[in-house]
Design a protein around this motif. Structure first.
Motif, PDB file in Angstrom:
ATOM      1  N   THR A  17       0.835  -1.208   0.000  1.00 10.90           N
ATOM      2  CA  THR A  17       0.000   0.000   0.000  1.00 10.90           C
ATOM      3  C   THR A  17       0.867   1.255   0.000  1.00 10.90           C
ATOM      4  N   ASP A  40      -8.099  -4.148  -1.989  1.00 15.08           N
ATOM      5  CA  ASP A  40      -7.978  -4.810  -0.688  1.00 15.08           C
ATOM      6  C   ASP A  40      -9.121  -4.389   0.235  1.00 15.08           C
ATOM      7  N   ASN A  44      -6.799   0.034   3.136  1.00 15.94           N
ATOM      8  CA  ASN A  44      -5.757   0.912   3.696  1.00 15.94           C
ATOM      9  C   ASN A  44      -5.370   2.039   2.741  1.00 15.94           C
ATOM     10  N   ASP A 120      -3.200  -1.860  -5.848  1.00 18.78           N
ATOM     11  CA  ASP A 120      -2.813  -2.334  -4.520  1.00 18.78           C
ATOM     12  C   ASP A 120      -3.572  -3.629  -4.219  1.00 18.78           C
TER      13      ASP A 120
END
Ligand SMILES: Nc1ncnc2c1ncn2[C@@H]1O[C@H](COP(=O)(O)OP(=O)(O)OP(=O)(O)O)[C@@H](O)[C@H]1O
Ligand SMILES: [Mg+2]
Length: 254
Positions: A17, A40, A44, A120
């Motif tokens: 990330t 994800d 995050n 990510d």
């Protein structure tokens, strides 16, 4: 056409990330048009840019419930395709879709607005991570120069090879990026010299590496990349250095 880059490692906490956020911000500083994709459910990346539980997100997009443009949010001059905490529920539905590994590639194939698209990935090799490899031209594996860092690397390489053979001929390993690197420890140097002896991997190490820097850890709490939060920091310097190496090796000509 955009260069699409998957940032992937099935191990947790290896700097995926942080790399997507700050490589993206560095490319933005270099005047490229950048899209960041959060695949994800931990969200995050989205949270690091203070995008919290958006109504429109990557899960809605992949299931065809929301048009591409409507799912994007802007942050620091970049476009962001955010995630939500219940993304797993969407992954469950995605798993029942025909051609489930191709959904991201299909939606990205329709856009021509970006120079770089950075993805990510979650710390697993499930359907969403496979979607990122099917959509990507390159993948980057961030890892810490620590004991056991390489455990699991073989598995990522094997899965990527299968994706390349079966679903995405264009896929290439761009390289391994060392993060949280502490130059002074003998251990870090030993890990790097170890990998340099591996015939396949020795050409796959980026010269640039990312040193340990508290600013990289603090910036997300303020909803910022390190370039906004601490532009004169080591973290900003290292990610800019890395971005320049990446563009030189694999990048788009402006
Ligand atoms: N170079 C660095 N210096 C200091 N801290 C760092 C650095 N890189 C990452 N971190 C910190 O390490 C932690 C893990 O990094 P990050 O969240 O980027 O990993 P990740 O691979 O995305 O994790 P996950 O697998 O859980 O998604 C975070 O707290 C992050 O702020
Ligand atoms: Mg992460």
């Amino acid at each position: 056409m955009a260069k699409i880059i998957s940032v992937i490692n099935n191990k947790g906490g290896t700097g995926k990330t942080t790399t997507v956020l700050n490589l993206g911000a560095a490319l933005k500083q270099l005047k490229y048009k950048v899209l960041l994709i959060d695949l994800d459910g931990q969200s995050n990346l989205s949270r690091a840019l203070h995008i919290n539980e958006p109504k429109n997100h990557v899960g809605e997009l992949l299931l065809g419930k929301c048009p591409f443009e409507a799912c994007l949010t802007e942050a620091e001059g970049m476009d962001v395709l955010p995630s939500v905490s219940n993304l797993l529920d969407y992954e469950y539905l995605i798993n029942n879709e025909p051609g489930r590994e191709f959904l991201l590639r299909e939606v990205l194939g329709k856009t021509n607005s970006f120079d770089y698209i950075l993805i990510d990935c979650p710390p697993s090799m499930g359907t969403l991570s496979i979607n990122s490899l099917v959509a990507a031209h390159h993948y980057i594996v961030p890892m810490q120069a620590e004991n056991f860092a390489f455990i699991g690397l073989d598995r990522i390489l094997q899965i990527a090879e299968k994706v390349k053979t079966r679903m995405n001929m264009d896929l290439e390993l761009a390289g391994i990026l060392f993060v949280k690197y502490q130059t002074r420890t003998k251990f870090g140097q030993a890990v790097i010299s170890n990998i340099a002896q591996n015939n396949y991997l020795k050409n796959k190490l980026f010269n640039a590496y990312i040193r340990q820097d508290i600013n990289l850890m603090e910036a997300p709490a303020f909803g910022q990349s390190v370039f906004e939060y601490a532009p004169a920091s080591r973290g900003a310097f290292d990610y800019m250095n890395f971005a320049k190496e990446f563009v030189k090796r694999y990048g788009k000509k402006k």
